[in-house]
Design an enzyme around this catalytic site. Structure first.
Site, PDB file in Angstrom:
ATOM      1  N   VAL B  11      34.665   0.567  37.164  1.00 15.59           N
ATOM      2  CA  VAL B  11      34.929   1.608  36.178  1.00 15.59           C
ATOM      3  C   VAL B  11      34.659   2.996  36.765  1.00 15.59           C
ATOM      4  O   VAL B  11      35.469   3.917  36.624  1.00 15.59           O
ATOM      5  CB  VAL B  11      34.090   1.393  34.898  1.00 15.59           C
ATOM      6  CG1 VAL B  11      34.381   2.496  33.884  1.00 15.59           C
ATOM      7  CG2 VAL B  11      34.385   0.025  34.299  1.00 15.59           C
ATOM      8  N   LYS B  98      28.366  -1.954  27.387  1.00 15.06           N
ATOM      9  CA  LYS B  98      28.226  -2.606  26.080  1.00 15.06           C
ATOM     10  C   LYS B  98      26.860  -3.233  25.902  1.00 15.06           C
ATOM     11  O   LYS B  98      26.317  -3.283  24.805  1.00 15.06           O
ATOM     12  CB  LYS B  98      29.308  -3.645  25.873  1.00 15.06           C
ATOM     13  CG  LYS B  98      29.408  -4.626  27.009  1.00 15.06           C
ATOM     14  CD  LYS B  98      30.746  -5.328  27.034  1.00 15.06           C
ATOM     15  CE  LYS B  98      30.920  -6.052  28.348  1.00 15.06           C
ATOM     16  NZ  LYS B  98      31.647  -5.247  29.338  1.00 15.06           N
ATOM     17  N   VAL B 125      33.874  -1.137  24.147  1.00 14.47           N
ATOM     18  CA  VAL B 125      34.614  -2.201  23.457  1.00 14.47           C
ATOM     19  C   VAL B 125      36.110  -1.982  23.651  1.00 14.47           C
ATOM     20  O   VAL B 125      36.611  -0.873  23.486  1.00 14.47           O
ATOM     21  CB  VAL B 125      34.319  -2.206  21.937  1.00 14.47           C
ATOM     22  CG1 VAL B 125      35.081  -3.338  21.251  1.00 14.47           C
ATOM     23  CG2 VAL B 125      32.833  -2.325  21.671  1.00 14.47           C
ATOM     24  N   LYS B 198      30.084  -6.976  21.963  1.00 12.87           N
ATOM     25  CA  LYS B 198      31.105  -6.070  21.438  1.00 12.87           C
ATOM     26  C   LYS B 198      31.190  -6.134  19.917  1.00 12.87           C
ATOM     27  O   LYS B 198      31.292  -5.106  19.257  1.00 12.87           O
ATOM     28  CB  LYS B 198      32.452  -6.406  22.079  1.00 12.87           C
ATOM     29  CG  LYS B 198      32.493  -6.036  23.569  1.00 12.87           C
ATOM     30  CD  LYS B 198      33.713  -6.627  24.253  1.00 12.87           C
ATOM     31  CE  LYS B 198      33.802  -6.209  25.712  1.00 12.87           C
ATOM     32  NZ  LYS B 198      34.839  -6.999  26.428  1.00 12.87           N
TER      33      LYS B 198
END
Lengths: 404, 404
Positions: B11, B98, B125, B198
């Site tokens: 990410v 998360k 999420v 989530k």
């Protein structure tokens, strides 16, 4: 926080209902109590629980306590002039009025920015489906390339009835009118004008420059027949009325047309009065939003969400909007390429063209007619092809194929 | 606006790529140039185009020019302590983590509010699917009643392979690992823990009070067989791993379990690594969001959208979050009612119970086993039923039916 409502029709009464019924809920979400101070409507509502009706716009404009006005009257006259004056007077305006946003949004957004107030219009597209805010906020890290949507519940209901119940267009329209899904004069829906305004707003917002709805090529669903539905089915597709806008090298393409979507397409499964909007971005890939695109409470809930957003961001202009359009920015639709579906009279066996796909017909046998899918070609080339085919055939129907 | 990135994995590198590749686009959307000042990672990246790496957290914490930090390292140690210190120091934090939000979100959001900064977690999420912001913003005019989602791409890919390609769970998992969709140790995905975190975040946000993920009943997909898939098909359904949360009279229900969805259900058509989240509200009815729930760029685009949001609302705390949980707020899942699917050994013809629906099996003939759908009953009643059935049958599999 005192608000005014202009127009107490389907959406306006929904706004009233949501605010009146959940003062506590809205309070906690917005941080402030929201109170309806004035409702403008020329009609009388003697049985309404509200007692703040007025027939005089000045009662809202000149009430300094009213900071936010929900314009849910529709149309451009007098909504345009009212909205302009309210923004110039430093009031925030939220609206469900797609016609006004599509026509005068550029100017009204500019006034809002200059006056450091907000002009929000989440309810103008997709009823209660969150789409406007995601476009300028959640998807802001993307370069968006395409917006594609089933944006009109009435036509989607009619097409669903044709596809699933085998009703003719006329019967399905009549049924929609009986259910209250279509108006007595269904022109704005079935001719695609409603979809056109919505895709114009989405295209302007997604790509940053104004797209004039009046310049968008628009075709409705009145010519779709059950034969078209059956041929679409034969290639694993369904017919949907699509508003679409795509970024091109030096501008955008935008159009409204009935199209064949393959059943794998995320929009293909959206039936009845539901709306679905697909957005493509360079980082996110495809995202889709789905829900009820119309109706009193869904649309009103989008109006109220804009009100809450303003209460949360008081004294703050929320950056959204687009710049003026420029000549040539909306590109000539005839240059855009598609595969086309053609249904035509004549003998399928005699039709031999390389690159064309014959569509087997499994519906009730129709004599002397058949359908084909063309190779990918521009609209201009397609026009030429049709002119040529007309020398030997009658063309009974054409559609674009939207492949993904 | 200078930002820091903590963690340069899948990410983090996506965040770097989006910001580095589109400075102008981000500039115009946020109103300010966004610049990456520091990247924290213990590893070396000699080939990276970035030259601002550090291994020392203090370099970010003590750099007064860095106003926003993207925490994309995952896990709670040291992410929790780092995030806490950054917020206390008056820096904004955005995250895709998360686990951290599900575990310590209540405290971190409270610190952010007290310090008038933001802790945003759109990427935690649904990858790049806009869901967090719609929940606290676009849908704010609604009393939300249900949130239901396919929240894990790995398990959805595996189930899709089982349903569409007829692969066994083991083969499908192996294929997912080969394609990089599943990790070597797939436990967090296939046992439902990822989905659980989530749905805990979504439930906390949608209903306003903290739901502890560790208290949510969670069942994975490891026991699903191709027979279950075939029985589901026989009643027009598909098996999906669902995270669900529903408002009840005096609390909420939340659970993660594989469930049979009828094919008409909007989530039933969501295949492969895609995620879909359905939200029900009193005004809007059903809304669904669909897109890529994982991956470097989709998730990073959600992180960057949060950064842009903060730049647009500098010096402003964005109201979102939830209050502390209270005892009994998360209700005993055994009280929640469903129709249940049971696959069991024995003779179908001898099984006669009123209200039960026998499921015809069209797959390869399996001797001496059959499946039924129970009437609506609570989990407690279902346990009792199973105990009773076990006296004559072996229970081979059970699933809930999610009807709409």
């Amino acid at each position: 926080m005192k608000i005014g409502i202009m127009g107490f029709g389907v959406v306006g009464s929904g706004v009233g209902e949501i605010i009146a019924n959940s003062p506590d809920g809205l309070l906690s979400r917005s941080g402030e109590k929201i109170e309806i101070a004035r409702i403008l409507d020329l009609r009388d509502f003697p049985d309404s629980p509200f007692h703040c009706f007025t027939k005089d716009f000045q009662d809202i404009l000149n009430d300094d306590q009213i900071e936010i006005v929900a314009e849910v009257m529709g149309g451009t006259k007098p909504a345009y002039e009212f909205t302009r004056q309210l923004l110039l007077a430093g009031k925030h305006v939220v609206t469900s009025n797609k016609e006004l946003v599509a026509k005068h949004g550029t100017e009204l957004l500019k006034i809002a920015e200059e006056k450091n107030v907000n002009y929000l219009f989440e309810a103008s597209v997709g009823g209660g489906i969150p789409i406007i805010r995601p476009l300028y906020s959640s998807l802001s890290a993307n370069e968006l390339t395409d917006v594609l949507g089933i944006l009109n519940g009435t036509t989607n209901y009619i097409l669903t009835q044709m596809i699933k119940a085998g009703e003719s267009f006329e019967d399905a329209l009549h049924g929609a009118q009986e259910k209250g899904y279509a108006e007595k004069d269904p022109t704005a829906d079935v001719e695609g004008y409603d979809t056109c305004r919505k895709i114009a707003i989405l295209a302007s917002l997604a790509f940053g420059k104004y797209v004039n709805s009046e310049a968008i090529e628009t075709e409705g669903i009145t010519k779709i027949t059950l034969e078209d539905v059956a041929y679409a089915e034969a290639i694993g597709g369904v017919i949907k009325l699509i508003g679409m806008a795509s970024k091109a090298k030096d501008g955008v393409y935008a159009r409204v047309c009935p199209a064949i979507l393959k059943k794998e397409h995320p929009l293909a499964g959206i039936d009845d009065v539901f709306n679905g909007i697909m957005v493509k971005g360079d980082a996110i890939g495809d995202v889709m939003f789905y829900g009820r695109g119309a109706g009193s409470l869904p649309t009103a809930s989008a109006v109220v969400s804009d009100i809450i957003d303003i209460v949360k961001h008081k004294d703050k202009h929320i950056r959204l909007g687009w710049t003026e359009g420029t000549p040539g920015y909306l590109k000539d639709g005839a240059e855009q390429e598609f595969r086309f579906y053609i249904r035509l009279t004549g003998d399928a066996d005699a039709f031999r063209r390389s690159g064309f796909q014959m569509i087997p017909f499994s519906g009730k046998k129709v004599q002397k007619e058949f359908a084909v899918l063309t190779p990918v070609m521009s609209g201009k080339e397609f026009q030429k092809l049709c002119a040529e085919l007309k020398q030997e055939h009658e063309i009974l129907g054409t559609l674009r194929l939207v492949d993904e």
